[in-house]
Enzyme design. Structure first.
Site, PDB file in Angstrom:
ATOM      1  N   ASP A 103       0.831  -1.193   0.000  1.00 22.19           N
ATOM      2  CA  ASP A 103       0.000   0.000   0.000  1.00 22.19           C
ATOM      3  C   ASP A 103       0.883   1.267   0.000  1.00 22.19           C
ATOM      4  O   ASP A 103       1.693   1.439  -0.907  1.00 22.19           O
ATOM      5  CB  ASP A 103      -0.949  -0.073   1.203  1.00 22.19           C
ATOM      6  CG  ASP A 103      -2.090   0.910   1.171  1.00 22.19           C
ATOM      7  OD1 ASP A 103      -3.180   0.544   0.710  1.00 22.19           O
ATOM      8  OD2 ASP A 103      -1.884   2.049   1.632  1.00 22.19           O
ATOM      9  N   ASP A 238      -8.314  -8.717  -3.324  1.00 24.84           N
ATOM     10  CA  ASP A 238      -8.089  -7.323  -2.929  1.00 24.84           C
ATOM     11  C   ASP A 238      -8.891  -6.413  -3.853  1.00 24.84           C
ATOM     12  O   ASP A 238      -8.719  -6.443  -5.079  1.00 24.84           O
ATOM     13  CB  ASP A 238      -6.605  -6.999  -3.023  1.00 24.84           C
ATOM     14  CG  ASP A 238      -6.238  -5.669  -2.386  1.00 24.84           C
ATOM     15  OD1 ASP A 238      -7.150  -4.850  -2.146  1.00 24.84           O
ATOM     16  OD2 ASP A 238      -5.039  -5.451  -2.131  1.00 24.84           O
ATOM     17  N   GLY A 265      -7.292 -10.905   1.097  1.00 24.25           N
ATOM     18  CA  GLY A 265      -7.687  -9.543   0.806  1.00 24.25           C
ATOM     19  C   GLY A 265      -6.511  -8.596   0.858  1.00 24.25           C
ATOM     20  O   GLY A 265      -5.369  -8.971   0.564  1.00 24.25           O
ATOM     21  N   HIS A 266      -6.775  -7.367   1.269  1.00 28.93           N
ATOM     22  CA  HIS A 266      -5.768  -6.307   1.232  1.00 28.93           C
ATOM     23  C   HIS A 266      -4.692  -6.504   2.294  1.00 28.93           C
ATOM     24  O   HIS A 266      -3.511  -6.267   2.046  1.00 28.93           O
ATOM     25  CB  HIS A 266      -6.470  -4.959   1.424  1.00 28.93           C
ATOM     26  CG  HIS A 266      -5.584  -3.776   1.226  1.00 28.93           C
ATOM     27  ND1 HIS A 266      -4.973  -3.488   0.028  1.00 28.93           N
ATOM     28  CD2 HIS A 266      -5.212  -2.786   2.086  1.00 28.93           C
ATOM     29  CE1 HIS A 266      -4.265  -2.382   0.146  1.00 28.93           C
ATOM     30  NE2 HIS A 266      -4.379  -1.933   1.384  1.00 28.93           N
ATOM     31  N   PHE A 267      -5.089  -6.917   3.500  1.00 24.31           N
ATOM     32  CA  PHE A 267      -4.129  -7.166   4.577  1.00 24.31           C
ATOM     33  C   PHE A 267      -3.895  -8.675   4.687  1.00 24.31           C
ATOM     34  O   PHE A 267      -4.350  -9.338   5.613  1.00 24.31           O
ATOM     35  CB  PHE A 267      -4.633  -6.560   5.888  1.00 24.31           C
ATOM     36  CG  PHE A 267      -4.467  -5.064   5.951  1.00 24.31           C
ATOM     37  CD1 PHE A 267      -3.216  -4.497   6.129  1.00 24.31           C
ATOM     38  CD2 PHE A 267      -5.555  -4.222   5.805  1.00 24.31           C
ATOM     39  CE1 PHE A 267      -3.046  -3.124   6.177  1.00 24.31           C
ATOM     40  CE2 PHE A 267      -5.414  -2.842   5.851  1.00 24.31           C
ATOM     41  CZ  PHE A 267      -4.149  -2.287   6.035  1.00 24.31           C
TER      42      PHE A 267
END
Length: 291
Positions: A103, A238, A265-267
Site C-alpha cells: 500500500d 483485494d 484480501g488487502h491485509f
C-alpha cells in the site's frame, strides 16, 4: 523465541518508532507498511523471518507510534516520508537491503530504489502498486477526485476512509476466513489515524497520492535496467489494489515471481501469514545478499 526490539530514533528532529529483530550481520529486510496501519501489521511476520534475516519495520510519521507532527510543522508527501525512511536507514547503518512494500509503503519503496538503486537487493510487493492496472476504479475514484479538486464537494468521500467501518472493511473484504483477522487491528488503526489533527495528515497524503502514478515510468525503467528480483504475493480478492497490479510486474520483469492467494484480501498477513512467509523465505534465501 525470537526477540523483537521495539525502538525509537530521532530522525530530522522527529521521533521514529521501529521494530527490529534478527542478527545485524544477516541480510537486511526493510518492511514498509501501508494505510491506515503501522509496523504492527508485521508483528507476526517479523519472528517468522528473523532467524535468518535482519528485519527492520518503521512506522511512517503520522502512523503508529512515530511522531505525528501537525501539517503546519511537517510537509506530508511521499517524498518527505521517503526522506525520513532514508535518513533512518542511514542512521542504522543499513546500506543494502531487500524491501517489502504494501500500500503506502510502495511509493516510498520505489522512491528509495530510484534514489539508490544499488541499495536494493530484492523487492517483495504485497498489494504494493507500481502500475495503473492495479487501481480498482470504484475505490480510487473519490481519491482522484479529491486530489484534483480538494474542497467541501470531494472531501467527505475521502474522510469516510478514516471511519471505523471503512477501516474494518479494508481488513475483512475478500477474506475467506474473517475469523482469523484480529479485531484489534482495525480498532488500533482507527484510534491512531483519528488522533487530534491526524485527519489533516491523512487528507494531505490522500491529495499527494495522485503524484505517484506519474512516477511509474521511472520505476518501470528501473525494473528493466536493474532486473531486481521481485516477488509479488497478493490477495486475489483485494478490491483496493486488484490482482492485475500483481500480474503487471512481469511486463518489465519477466522473471518476477507472482502469487495470487485465493481467499486473501488487502491485509493478507492477517489471514495467510504462513503462506506469505513461506514464499518470502524461499525467495529471500535465493536472492538476498549480506547487509
Amino acid at each position: 523465541m525470537v526477540e523483537v526490539r521495539h525502538q525509537y530514533a530521532t530522525v530530522r528532529g522527529h521521533r521514529v518508532f521501529y521494530r527490529e529483530a534478527g542478527p545485524r550481520e544477516a541480510p537486511t529486510l526493510v518492511l514498509l507498511h501501508g494505510f491506515p496501519s503501522s509496523s504492527r501489521m508485521f508483528r507476526h511476520l517479523i519472528p517468522a523471518l528473523a532467524d535468518r534475516f535482519h528485519v527492520i519495520a518503521p512506522d511512517h510519521l503520522g502512523f503508529g507510534t512515530s511522531d505525528a507532527p501537525a501539517v503546519d510543522e511537517f510537509t506530508y508527501t511521499f517524498d518527505s516520508l521517503t526522506d525520513i525512511t532514508e535518513a533512518l536507514l542511514a542512521r542504522l547503518g543499513v546500506t543494502r537491503y531487500a524491501v517489502y512494500v504494501q500500500d503506502y509503503g510502495a511509493p516510498i519503496g520505489w522512491r528509495l530504489a530510484l534514489r539508490a538503486p544499488d541499495a536494493i537487493t530484492a523487492v517483495i510487493t504485497q498489494s504494493g502498486n507500481a502500475y495503473e492496472d492495479g487501481f480498482v476504479p470504484d475505490f480510487w475514484k473519490p481519491v482522484w477526485a479529491y486530489a484534483e479538486d480538494p474542497g467541501p464537494r470531494t472531501e467527505p468521500a475521502v474522510r469516510g476512509a478514516l471511519s471505523l467501518d471503512a477501516i474494518r472493511w479494508q481488513y475483512l473484504h475478500g477474506v475467506d476466513r474473517p475469523e482469523l483477522v484480529d479485531p484489534d487491528t482495525w480498532v488500533a488503526d482507527h484510534r491512531e489515524v483519528n488522533r487530534p489533527g491526524n485527519d489533516l495528515v491523512q487528507l494531505a497524503l490522500f491529495r499527494d497520492y495522485a503524484g505517484n502514478p506519474p512516477l511509474y515510468p521511472q520505476v518501470h525503467a528501473y525494473f528493466r535496467e536493474r532486473r531486481v528480483p521481485l516477488l509479488a504475493v497478493w490477495g486475489a480478492n483485494d478490491e483496493i489494489f486488484g490482482p492485475d497490479g500483481a500480474r503487471a510486474f512481469t511486463r518489465d520483469l519477466p522473471d518476477a515471481e507472482i502469487h495470487l492467494i485465493p481467499g486473501g484480501g488487502h491485509f493478507l498477513l492477517e489471514s495467510h501469514l504462513d503462506t506469505v512467509a513461506g514464499y518470502m523465505r524461499g525467495f529471500l534465501t535465493a536472492t538476498a545478499s549480506p547487509a
